[in-house]
Design a protein around this motif. Structure first.
Motif, PDB file in Angstrom:
ATOM      1  N   THR A  82      -8.457  -1.229  -0.520  1.00 48.44           N
ATOM      2  CA  THR A  82      -8.536  -2.314  -1.499  1.00 48.44           C
ATOM      3  C   THR A  82      -7.340  -2.186  -2.429  1.00 48.44           C
ATOM      4  O   THR A  82      -6.904  -1.079  -2.742  1.00 48.44           O
ATOM      5  CB  THR A  82      -9.845  -2.239  -2.305  1.00 48.44           C
ATOM      6  OG1 THR A  82      -9.903  -0.972  -2.974  1.00 48.44           O
ATOM      7  CG2 THR A  82     -11.050  -2.375  -1.382  1.00 48.44           C
ATOM      8  N   GLU A  83      -6.794  -3.285  -2.860  1.00 45.01           N
ATOM      9  CA  GLU A  83      -5.570  -3.264  -3.645  1.00 45.01           C
ATOM     10  C   GLU A  83      -5.830  -2.738  -5.052  1.00 45.01           C
ATOM     11  O   GLU A  83      -6.537  -3.366  -5.829  1.00 45.01           O
ATOM     12  CB  GLU A  83      -4.971  -4.675  -3.731  1.00 45.01           C
ATOM     13  CG  GLU A  83      -3.490  -4.696  -4.049  1.00 45.01           C
ATOM     14  CD  GLU A  83      -2.653  -3.985  -2.991  1.00 45.01           C
ATOM     15  OE1 GLU A  83      -1.736  -3.259  -3.383  1.00 45.01           O
ATOM     16  OE2 GLU A  83      -2.934  -4.162  -1.784  1.00 45.01           O
ATOM     17  N   PRO A  84      -5.269  -1.586  -5.417  1.00 47.23           N
ATOM     18  CA  PRO A  84      -5.491  -1.045  -6.761  1.00 47.23           C
ATOM     19  C   PRO A  84      -4.622  -1.764  -7.791  1.00 47.23           C
ATOM     20  O   PRO A  84      -3.629  -2.415  -7.451  1.00 47.23           O
ATOM     21  CB  PRO A  84      -5.069   0.414  -6.614  1.00 47.23           C
ATOM     22  CG  PRO A  84      -4.027   0.382  -5.542  1.00 47.23           C
ATOM     23  CD  PRO A  84      -4.443  -0.708  -4.580  1.00 47.23           C
ATOM     24  N   LEU A  85      -4.993  -1.641  -9.057  1.00 49.08           N
ATOM     25  CA  LEU A  85      -4.213  -2.273 -10.117  1.00 49.08           C
ATOM     26  C   LEU A  85      -2.854  -1.601 -10.281  1.00 49.08           C
ATOM     27  O   LEU A  85      -1.832  -2.265 -10.414  1.00 49.08           O
ATOM     28  CB  LEU A  85      -4.991  -2.211 -11.439  1.00 49.08           C
ATOM     29  CG  LEU A  85      -6.293  -3.018 -11.496  1.00 49.08           C
ATOM     30  CD1 LEU A  85      -7.000  -2.786 -12.830  1.00 49.08           C
ATOM     31  CD2 LEU A  85      -6.005  -4.506 -11.296  1.00 49.08           C
ATOM     32  N   GLU A  86      -2.843  -0.271 -10.265  1.00 49.62           N
ATOM     33  CA  GLU A  86      -1.596   0.469 -10.423  1.00 49.62           C
ATOM     34  C   GLU A  86      -1.523   1.581  -9.383  1.00 49.62           C
ATOM     35  O   GLU A  86      -1.839   2.739  -9.667  1.00 49.62           O
ATOM     36  CB  GLU A  86      -1.493   1.073 -11.826  1.00 49.62           C
ATOM     37  CG  GLU A  86      -1.364   0.042 -12.931  1.00 49.62           C
ATOM     38  CD  GLU A  86      -1.114   0.691 -14.276  1.00 49.62           C
ATOM     39  OE1 GLU A  86      -1.052   1.942 -14.340  1.00 49.62           O
ATOM     40  OE2 GLU A  86      -0.983  -0.042 -15.267  1.00 49.62           O
ATOM     41  N   PRO A  87      -1.131   1.248  -8.167  1.00 49.65           N
ATOM     42  CA  PRO A  87      -1.031   2.287  -7.138  1.00 49.65           C
ATOM     43  C   PRO A  87       0.021   3.319  -7.503  1.00 49.65           C
ATOM     44  O   PRO A  87       0.957   3.041  -8.246  1.00 49.65           O
ATOM     45  CB  PRO A  87      -0.635   1.501  -5.886  1.00 49.65           C
ATOM     46  CG  PRO A  87       0.021   0.261  -6.404  1.00 49.65           C
ATOM     47  CD  PRO A  87      -0.691  -0.067  -7.681  1.00 49.65           C
ATOM     48  N   LYS A  88      -0.161   4.516  -6.985  1.00 50.29           N
ATOM     49  CA  LYS A  88       0.764   5.611  -7.261  1.00 50.29           C
ATOM     50  C   LYS A  88       1.490   6.019  -5.979  1.00 50.29           C
ATOM     51  O   LYS A  88       0.994   5.811  -4.864  1.00 50.29           O
ATOM     52  CB  LYS A  88       0.012   6.815  -7.825  1.00 50.29           C
ATOM     53  CG  LYS A  88      -0.643   6.563  -9.181  1.00 50.29           C
ATOM     54  CD  LYS A  88       0.405   6.340 -10.262  1.00 50.29           C
ATOM     55  CE  LYS A  88      -0.216   6.290 -11.660  1.00 50.29           C
ATOM     56  NZ  LYS A  88      -1.095   5.131 -11.843  1.00 50.29           N
TER      57      LYS A  88
END
Length: 318
Positions: free
Chosen positions: A88-94
């Motif tokens: 699922t697309e995270p808000l702030e991927p690392k």
């Protein structure tokens, strides 16, 4: 972050892992957070997802492209795609930027939790079922705070994505004549154990293998006791130990330290063969008394350097 790891004393059988997670969607549409880990010693830094440039003719769908970081062009791998997960697309991927075997790679994850310090004894080897659903990309399993963390074999992932990074034996590395040598290879990877066994046997070594430092240490104790019981010299049974560093139960630094602190076993040369050997981490092997340290791209030097150590220690011609 990798600099912090240098403070860990070598030979204590401890490691630090960066715990991260991937927000996944199960086949029935439910949300699931999968927890994973990587040795801090392999991590250069953790950054926010940078601007990505597409790379032509990518070799694997998990390669999203490349990014520029401190004047270096670094490929970015989506770990969810590699692990065949629906992320699922995270808000702030690392992005976890790693370096090992002189290769720098970025791995896209949903987020990073924290660093854990633990003993290798708390790291369990994965069973066949766990290995099968991760494309054999899990090297260890840790239980922390009621959740399971899978330690990923990033070396295998990089080698699969970029076939040019795989270890290869020179065609002439199996052409040798002369004395028989006796070696023990200690590595938790069956692939590496078999590759080193093949390489050394072609160079006239008799080779036995162990899956981790604990098993290797128990075997060495058995040889020491047998030599004493039968009135024979230890080199009649074993002449050199070649060990990985990262292993469940007991790591290679701890194994080396135990060998070098034993009045009889300390005679044995120990070679550390690992992707963790670099200019900034080499001092750890020196601190525990390793006789040589060889990084995996130098695999074709292993037999020659091992023979030289045996010749120096026991007078057996190299």
């Amino acid at each position: 972050m990798a600099q912090h790891n240098i403070l860990l004393e070598a030979g204590t059988n401890e490691l630090e892992i960066v715990e991260f997670y991937i927000d996944e969607q199960t086949p029935d549409g439910q949300s699931y957070k999968g927890y994973y880990g990587v040795n801090v010693a392999k991590v250069l830094e953790i950054i926010r997802q940078p601007t990505i440039t597409e790379v032509p003719q990518v070799t694997h769908s998990s390669i999203l492209g490349a990014f520029n970081q401190r004047s270096r062009i670094i490929p970015l791998v989506d770990l969810a795609i590699w692990l065949d997960k629906t992320r699922t697309e995270p808000l702030e991927p690392k992005v976890i930027v790693t370096e090992f075997n002189a290769v720098t790679t970025g791995f896209l994850v949903s987020g990073v939790t924290r660093i854990h310090r633990m003993s290798w004894e708390s790291v369990e080897p994965p069973n066949r079922y766990v290995s099968s659903f991760s494309s054999d990309s899990i090297t260890g399993v840790v239980k922390i705070d009621g959740r399971i963390i899978f330690i990923l074999d990033l070396e295998k992932i990089v080698a699969e994505i970029n076939p040019g990074m795989r270890m290869r034996l020179n065609a002439d590395s199996r052409k040798d004549e002369g004395a028989r040598y006796r070696a023990m290879v200690v590595d938790d990877s069956a692939l590496i154990r078999n590759m080193l066994k093949s390489l050394l046997e072609g160079a006239n070594f008799s080779v036995e293998t162990a899956e981790n430092g604990r098993e290797g240490w128990d075997r060495l104790q058995g040889y020491k006791e047998r030599a004493d019981r039968e009135g024979r010299d230890l080199p009649e049974f074993i002449q050199i130990v070649i060990s990985d560093i990262e292993m469940p139960s007991m790591d290679g630094h701890s194994l080396t330290k135990r060998i070098k602190e034993d009045p009889e076993l300390r005679r044995l040369p120990v070679v550390l063969f690992s992707s963790l050997i670099s200019d900034k981490l080499r001092h750890k092997g020196e601190a525990v008394g390793a006789d040589d340290q060889i990084t995996k791209p130098q695999i074709n030097e292993l037999a020659t350097r091992s023979k030289e150590l045996i010749a120096e220690r026991f007078g057996i011609p190299a």
